[in-house]
Scaffold this motif. Sequence first.
Motif, short mmCIF file in Angstrom:
data_model
loop_
_atom_site.label_atom_id
_atom_site.label_comp_id
_atom_site.label_asym_id
_atom_site.label_seq_id
_atom_site.Cartn_x
_atom_site.Cartn_y
_atom_site.Cartn_z
N GLY A 1 17.63 25.27 -1.56
CA GLY A 1 18.49 25.28 -2.74
C GLY A 1 18.06 24.22 -3.74
N GLY A 2 19.02 23.37 -4.13
CA GLY A 2 18.72 22.33 -5.10
C GLY A 2 18.17 21.05 -4.50
N ILE A 3 17.83 21.07 -3.21
CA ILE A 3 17.27 19.88 -2.56
C ILE A 3 15.75 19.92 -2.68
CG2 ILE A 3 17.16 18.53 -0.44
CD1 ILE A 3 19.65 20.09 0.51
N ARG A 4 15.21 18.97 -3.41
CA ARG A 4 13.76 18.89 -3.56
C ARG A 4 13.12 18.45 -2.25
NH1 ARG A 4 10.73 14.14 -6.98
NH2 ARG A 4 8.57 14.85 -6.68
N THR A 5 11.99 19.08 -1.90
CA THR A 5 11.28 18.73 -0.67
C THR A 5 9.89 18.20 -1.01
OG1 THR A 5 12.45 20.47 0.56
CG2 THR A 5 10.45 19.58 1.56
N ILE A 6 9.60 17.00 -0.56
CA ILE A 6 8.30 16.35 -0.75
C ILE A 6 7.59 16.31 0.60
CG2 ILE A 6 7.11 14.20 -1.39
CD1 ILE A 6 9.51 13.58 -3.22
N GLU A 7 6.28 16.54 0.60
CA GLU A 7 5.49 16.40 1.83
C GLU A 7 4.55 15.21 1.69
OE1 GLU A 7 3.67 19.91 3.38
OE2 GLU A 7 5.35 21.21 2.82
N ALA A 8 4.48 14.39 2.72
CA ALA A 8 3.66 13.18 2.69
C ALA A 8 2.88 13.07 3.99
CB ALA A 8 4.54 11.95 2.49
N ARG A 9 1.92 12.17 4.00
CA ARG A 9 1.10 11.97 5.20
C ARG A 9 1.79 11.02 6.17
NH1 ARG A 9 -5.08 11.37 2.76
NH2 ARG A 9 -5.20 13.50 1.91
N HIS A 10 1.33 11.06 7.40
CA HIS A 10 1.89 10.27 8.50
C HIS A 10 0.73 9.91 9.43
CE1 HIS A 10 3.96 9.63 12.37
NE2 HIS A 10 5.02 9.33 11.65
N PRO A 11 0.68 8.74 10.04
CA PRO A 11 1.75 7.74 10.18
C PRO A 11 1.67 6.57 9.19
CG PRO A 11 0.05 7.30 11.79
CD PRO A 11 -0.41 8.50 11.02
N VAL A 12 0.66 6.57 8.30
CA VAL A 12 0.58 5.51 7.29
C VAL A 12 1.09 6.07 5.97
CG1 VAL A 12 -0.98 3.98 6.02
CG2 VAL A 12 -1.38 4.43 8.46
N PRO A 13 2.05 5.41 5.32
CA PRO A 13 2.61 5.95 4.07
C PRO A 13 1.55 6.15 3.00
CG PRO A 13 3.33 3.67 4.44
CD PRO A 13 2.66 4.11 5.69
N ASP A 14 1.67 7.24 2.24
CA ASP A 14 0.75 7.52 1.14
C ASP A 14 1.51 7.53 -0.18
OD1 ASP A 14 2.17 9.89 1.20
OD2 ASP A 14 0.44 11.19 1.49
N GLU A 15 0.86 7.95 -1.24
CA GLU A 15 1.49 7.94 -2.56
C GLU A 15 2.70 8.87 -2.62
OE1 GLU A 15 0.85 6.04 -5.13
OE2 GLU A 15 -0.80 4.98 -4.14
N ASN A 16 2.69 9.95 -1.84
CA ASN A 16 3.85 10.83 -1.83
C ASN A 16 5.05 10.16 -1.16
OD1 ASN A 16 2.31 12.72 -3.09
ND2 ASN A 16 2.26 14.19 -1.42
N ALA A 17 4.78 9.35 -0.15
CA ALA A 17 5.87 8.58 0.48
C ALA A 17 6.46 7.59 -0.52
CB ALA A 17 5.36 7.84 1.71
N LEU A 18 5.60 7.02 -1.34
CA LEU A 18 6.06 6.09 -2.38
C LEU A 18 6.90 6.84 -3.42
CD1 LEU A 18 5.82 3.15 -3.37
CD2 LEU A 18 3.76 3.85 -4.62
N GLU A 19 6.43 8.02 -3.81
CA GLU A 19 7.21 8.85 -4.75
C GLU A 19 8.56 9.21 -4.15
OE1 GLU A 19 7.09 13.30 -6.83
OE2 GLU A 19 5.37 12.57 -5.67
N ALA A 20 8.56 9.55 -2.86
CA ALA A 20 9.81 9.91 -2.20
C ALA A 20 10.78 8.74 -2.16
CB ALA A 20 9.52 10.39 -0.78
N GLY A 21 10.28 7.54 -1.90
CA GLY A 21 11.15 6.38 -1.89
C GLY A 21 11.83 6.15 -3.23
N ARG A 22 11.06 6.27 -4.28
CA ARG A 22 11.62 6.10 -5.62
C ARG A 22 12.66 7.19 -5.92
NH1 ARG A 22 5.57 5.39 -8.02
NH2 ARG A 22 5.31 3.13 -7.73
N ALA A 23 12.33 8.44 -5.54
CA ALA A 23 13.22 9.56 -5.83
C ALA A 23 14.53 9.44 -5.06
CB ALA A 23 12.53 10.88 -5.49
N VAL A 24 14.46 9.01 -3.80
CA VAL A 24 15.66 8.87 -2.99
C VAL A 24 16.55 7.77 -3.55
CG1 VAL A 24 16.45 8.02 -0.74
CG2 VAL A 24 14.77 9.87 -0.85
N LEU A 25 15.98 6.64 -3.91
CA LEU A 25 16.77 5.55 -4.48
C LEU A 25 17.39 5.97 -5.81
CD1 LEU A 25 14.57 2.44 -3.65
CD2 LEU A 25 16.81 3.01 -2.69
N ALA A 26 16.65 6.73 -6.61
CA ALA A 26 17.20 7.19 -7.90
C ALA A 26 18.35 8.17 -7.68
CB ALA A 26 16.10 7.87 -8.72
N ALA A 27 18.26 8.99 -6.61
CA ALA A 27 19.29 10.00 -6.36
C ALA A 27 20.64 9.41 -6.01
CB ALA A 27 18.83 10.94 -5.25
#
Length: 418
Positions: free
Chosen positions: A79-105
């Motif tokens: 639905g309206g929940i955005r889904t981001i995919e990131a690499r594991h187990p070391v955080p990548d740029e998508n994990a950084l984007e996700a952190g910013r997006a979650v805090l903004a939400a």
Amino acid sequence: MEPREFLLELWNAAIRAVSVGDGFARHLPLHPAGRLVVVGAGKAAAAMAAAVARHYGPSVSGVVVTRESHGLREGESAGGIRTIEARHPVPDENALEAGRAVLAAVQDLSEQDLVLCLLSGGGSALLEAPLPGIAFADIQAINRALLASGAAIGEINCVRKHLSAVKGGRLAVAAWPARVVTLAVSDVPGDDPSVIASGPTVADPTTARHALGVLHRYGIELPATVAAVLNDGRLETPKPGDPKLMQTEYRLVATQADALNAAAERAEAEGYRVINRGTRIEGEARAVAEEEAKIARDCAARGERTVILGGGELTVTLSGSGAGGPNREYSLALALQLQGHPRVWALAADTDGIDGTDDGAGAIVTPDTLARAKAAGLGATAALAAHDSGGFFAALGDPLVTGPTRTNVSDFRAILVC
């Protein structure tokens, strides 16, 4: 039933028990009077988000992050929940984007609003937002060093919490004064909410001094900027009793115990005695293999038809450059300990479907594992010394390859004495 087939049945029973299914909806809270914002991180995050969207309908919005290849399946919608995919187990740029997006939400919410946080194994590496004064590259380097050090998951997450603006209760503080309800799939021994995904919505009982102790214990050097932040008490994580954490609720929806219990039930139905060693097993994969091989040999000596089950979070202190992960290292060490015992078979795998960083979930050990390896010119002892269990089992045709399971309750081990 043929032993290999039966081990796979035990594995499938365990995975079904901890997957997001029809029963997930019973854990969901009532829709609030105000806004419903969904955030989350982990290998089950996309599956959980899709279930949330089905339950609440089009009014739901937010953002979750999951591991690459663990996202929405064809025909599935969040639905309206955005889904981001990131690499594991070391955080990548998508994990950084996700952190910013979650805090903004979760900004600018009121007491009438509800933040629904969906957490599962892997969430700590997939969601990142560095504290002021800490470079993202330094967080990545520290993560790599910790993962290679043999540190336990609780120790690794203690450090992660004290470098992040989203972990260790800081996400819940950012969402205040909204109510926060967390639904979690646990991948940590003991199911401690402050350790699962580094506890973004709960108080943190550890301190920056604890984090410094972990880094010192494993000989990990710190950049001066990181050391300064860890020594600055003003940036400590929120502790028990923090008034901004009073509006939080935590619900476990699946645990390692659920997986082991499901496998135990299936084994007992086939007439096997079950030894369930539980979910708190930690330590070097080879040391655990030595211990569990002894239990298997003792059962065989007594003529018992037995299934030995175990969970926990095994570790490997890396010194070679081979491929594999803790479960395949365990499997190779177990094969060497058993020395072709004719009555013992085993399966060890990570419940997310990925053991380490490649596409293998784990491996299967058979009574002829070492004999087949010798015939193929494979040196089992040399492979273990090089931490190349992945290459070893791939060459034998005995890796367990399942693809992403979209859940994660960490390790699953089953030894069959038949």
